[in-house]
Design a protein around this motif. Structure first.
Motif, PDB file in Angstrom:
ATOM      1  N   PRO A 105       1.013  -1.278   0.049  1.00 50.16           N
ATOM      2  CA  PRO A 105      -0.025  -0.140   0.066  1.00 50.16           C
ATOM      3  C   PRO A 105       0.901   1.337   0.192  1.00 50.16           C
ATOM      4  N   VAL A 106       2.113   1.137   0.552  1.00 46.27           N
ATOM      5  CA  VAL A 106       3.087   2.384   0.613  1.00 46.27           C
ATOM      6  C   VAL A 106       3.468   2.721  -0.774  1.00 46.27           C
ATOM      7  N   LEU A 107       3.759   1.566  -1.623  1.00 49.48           N
ATOM      8  CA  LEU A 107       4.372   1.769  -2.898  1.00 49.48           C
ATOM      9  C   LEU A 107       3.112   2.213  -3.870  1.00 49.48           C
ATOM     10  N   HIS A 108       1.864   1.627  -3.522  1.00 53.90           N
ATOM     11  CA  HIS A 108       0.940   2.169  -4.292  1.00 53.90           C
ATOM     12  C   HIS A 108       0.568   3.433  -4.043  1.00 53.90           C
ATOM     13  N   ALA A 109       0.606   4.185  -2.980  1.00 55.52           N
ATOM     14  CA  ALA A 109       0.450   5.677  -2.566  1.00 55.52           C
ATOM     15  C   ALA A 109       1.600   6.274  -3.285  1.00 55.52           C
ATOM     16  N   LEU A 110       2.621   6.023  -3.316  1.00 53.73           N
ATOM     17  CA  LEU A 110       3.943   6.557  -4.069  1.00 53.73           C
ATOM     18  C   LEU A 110       3.544   6.667  -5.447  1.00 53.73           C
ATOM     19  N   GLU A 111       2.965   5.726  -6.073  1.00 55.92           N
ATOM     20  CA  GLU A 111       2.612   5.786  -7.499  1.00 55.92           C
ATOM     21  C   GLU A 111       1.406   6.741  -7.880  1.00 55.92           C
ATOM     22  N   VAL A 112       0.654   6.886  -7.004  1.00 62.69           N
ATOM     23  CA  VAL A 112      -0.545   7.667  -7.036  1.00 62.69           C
ATOM     24  C   VAL A 112      -0.131   9.311  -6.843  1.00 62.69           C
ATOM     25  N   LEU A 113       0.834   9.410  -5.680  1.00 64.94           N
ATOM     26  CA  LEU A 113       1.293  10.872  -5.400  1.00 64.94           C
ATOM     27  C   LEU A 113       2.648  10.844  -5.487  1.00 64.94           C
ATOM     28  N   PRO A 114       3.081  10.762  -6.598  1.00 64.93           N
ATOM     29  CA  PRO A 114       4.530  10.566  -7.037  1.00 64.93           C
ATOM     30  C   PRO A 114       5.507  12.100  -6.432  1.00 64.93           C
ATOM     31  N   GLU A 115       4.746  13.074  -6.165  1.00 62.22           N
ATOM     32  CA  GLU A 115       5.467  14.381  -6.273  1.00 62.22           C
ATOM     33  C   GLU A 115       6.180  14.659  -4.738  1.00 62.22           C
ATOM     34  N   TYR A 116       6.056  13.701  -3.826  1.00 60.77           N
ATOM     35  CA  TYR A 116       6.716  14.012  -2.840  1.00 60.77           C
ATOM     36  C   TYR A 116       7.944  13.171  -2.304  1.00 60.77           C
ATOM     37  N   GLU A 117       9.160  13.680  -1.843  1.00 61.01           N
ATOM     38  CA  GLU A 117      10.288  13.519  -1.668  1.00 61.01           C
ATOM     39  C   GLU A 117      10.461  12.454  -0.577  1.00 61.01           C
ATOM     40  N   TYR A 118       9.748  12.487   0.336  1.00 63.05           N
ATOM     41  CA  TYR A 118       9.728  11.716   1.746  1.00 63.05           C
ATOM     42  C   TYR A 118       8.185  11.151   1.934  1.00 63.05           C
ATOM     43  N   ILE A 119       8.333   9.846   2.609  1.00 62.85           N
ATOM     44  CA  ILE A 119       7.041   9.363   2.916  1.00 62.85           C
ATOM     45  C   ILE A 119       7.258   8.774   4.230  1.00 62.85           C
ATOM     46  N   ILE A 120       6.193   9.036   5.355  1.00 64.13           N
ATOM     47  CA  ILE A 120       6.286   8.350   6.563  1.00 64.13           C
ATOM     48  C   ILE A 120       4.659   7.459   6.588  1.00 64.13           C
ATOM     49  N   LEU A 121       5.046   6.470   7.158  1.00 67.28           N
ATOM     50  CA  LEU A 121       4.149   5.513   7.464  1.00 67.28           C
ATOM     51  C   LEU A 121       3.594   5.543   8.835  1.00 67.28           C
ATOM     52  N   LEU A 122       2.278   5.758   9.077  1.00 71.31           N
ATOM     53  CA  LEU A 122       1.861   5.943  10.585  1.00 71.31           C
ATOM     54  C   LEU A 122       0.932   4.936  10.891  1.00 71.31           C
ATOM     55  N   GLN A 123       0.895   3.822  11.354  1.00 70.43           N
ATOM     56  CA  GLN A 123      -0.142   2.855  11.525  1.00 70.43           C
ATOM     57  C   GLN A 123      -1.002   3.359  12.493  1.00 70.43           C
ATOM     58  N   PRO A 124      -2.407   3.089  12.470  1.00 71.91           N
ATOM     59  CA  PRO A 124      -3.443   3.487  13.329  1.00 71.91           C
ATOM     60  C   PRO A 124      -3.294   2.482  14.653  1.00 71.91           C
ATOM     61  N   THR A 125      -2.599   1.551  14.474  1.00 75.28           N
ATOM     62  CA  THR A 125      -2.436   0.541  15.479  1.00 75.28           C
ATOM     63  C   THR A 125      -1.470   1.043  16.683  1.00 75.28           C
ATOM     64  N   SER A 126      -0.679   2.498  16.596  1.00 77.80           N
ATOM     65  CA  SER A 126       0.064   2.604  17.519  1.00 77.80           C
ATOM     66  C   SER A 126      -0.489   4.040  18.029  1.00 77.80           C
ATOM     67  N   PRO A 127      -1.542   4.245  18.682  1.00 81.32           N
ATOM     68  CA  PRO A 127      -2.140   5.583  19.101  1.00 81.32           C
ATOM     69  C   PRO A 127      -1.357   6.327  20.067  1.00 81.32           C
ATOM     70  N   LEU A 128      -0.648   5.878  20.698  1.00 74.76           N
ATOM     71  CA  LEU A 128       0.167   6.475  21.720  1.00 74.76           C
ATOM     72  C   LEU A 128       1.284   7.444  21.190  1.00 74.76           C
ATOM     73  N   ARG A 129       1.748   7.224  19.930  1.00 76.23           N
ATOM     74  CA  ARG A 129       2.591   7.753  19.382  1.00 76.23           C
ATOM     75  C   ARG A 129       2.292   9.381  19.221  1.00 76.23           C
ATOM     76  N   SER A 130       3.219  10.204  19.760  1.00 81.60           N
ATOM     77  CA  SER A 130       2.897  11.548  19.628  1.00 81.60           C
ATOM     78  C   SER A 130       3.416  12.395  18.451  1.00 81.60           C
ATOM     79  N   GLU A 131       3.148  13.631  18.240  1.00 85.68           N
ATOM     80  CA  GLU A 131       3.739  14.460  17.349  1.00 85.68           C
ATOM     81  C   GLU A 131       5.009  14.668  17.476  1.00 85.68           C
TER      82      GLU A 131
END
Length: 235
Positions: free
Chosen positions: A92-118
């Motif tokens: 799904p990450v590679l698919h997102a980069l295909e659809v939105l190729p203009e970004y230089e970096y990608i960060i994957l944030l899984q919803p199953t880690s809800p205590l992670r802070s900004e």
């Protein structure tokens, strides 16, 4: 708030949330603390200093509607073929980069880690940029050292997982060991397209505290999360 480091490029944040969760049915939109699980990640990501765009990857109409309601962009619907039980997490990450190729970096944030802070998100990005690295992932110190773990054969004999000449008699003596906590995966987009994995010998480790490293996979994990939130123990 000003950035602590010079921004190296545009950052796309991706929240993957398919509808077919088996361990805890519909867990991504199950409510706790007055909001769906996915909202905890959306809120933290939207507070980041470095994320330029936050998007959802899902095939599920209800998850899509809820994510939009909480302010997450949904520019595409994930193909059903990439939302199966056996779909590799990187797809799904590679698919997102295909659809939105203009970004230089990608960060994957899984919803199953809800205590992670900004702050965790931004500190991970900063660590990667400060070291001119291609990728950085979050880790946490393990509770049980693998130096005290064994395979048990049919003859009941014990074989150490880690072979070491040193015999550690106390927990405090064992070398610190870290494990992926599933909270943050950050990489240069072109590099990730080539490697097709966040994890290589080039990947840096961003250390997160154990109290924010909950990865919800089982009902017990969910009950633990509810206990934390309902008793005001978060942060």
């Amino acid at each position: 708030m000003e950035c602590k480091v010079n921004k190296k490029g545009s950052v796309l944040a991706l929240i993957p949330a398919r509808g077919g969760s088996k361990g805890i049915p519909r867990k991504n939109i199950r409510y706790v603390g007055g909001k769906p699980l996915i909202a905890w990640t959306i809120e933290s990501a939207k507070k980041s200093k470095y994320i330029d765009r936050l998007v959802l990857s899902s095939e599920d109409e209800e998850i899509i509607a809820i994510a939009k309601n909480w302010g997450c962009d949904v520019p595409f619907v994930r193909p059903e073929s990439l939302a199966q039980d056996d779909t590799p997490g990187i797809m799904p990450v590679l698919h997102a980069l295909e659809v939105l190729p203009e970004y230089e970096y990608i960060i994957l944030l899984q919803p199953t880690s809800p205590l992670r802070s900004e702050q965790d998100i931004d500190n991970c990005i900063e660590l990667c940029w400060q070291n001119n690295a291609s990728a950085c992932v979050s880790v946490a110190l393990v509770d049980k050292s693998p130096y005290w773990m064994y395979r048990v054969g049919k003859d009941y004999k014990m074989d150490s997982i880690i072979q070491s000449e040193t015999l550690y008699n106390q927990r405090q003596e064992t070398p610190p060991i870290f494990a992926l906590n599933g909270a943050i995966y950050f990489a240069r987009a072109k590099w990730l397209k080539d490697k097709k994995s966040f994890l290589t010998s080039e990947t840096l480790a961003f250390q997160m505290p154990k109290e924010r490293s909950l990865d919800i996979d089982t009902q017990r994990d969910w009950v633990f999360f509810e206990t934390i939130i309902n008793n005001g123990l978060k942060n």
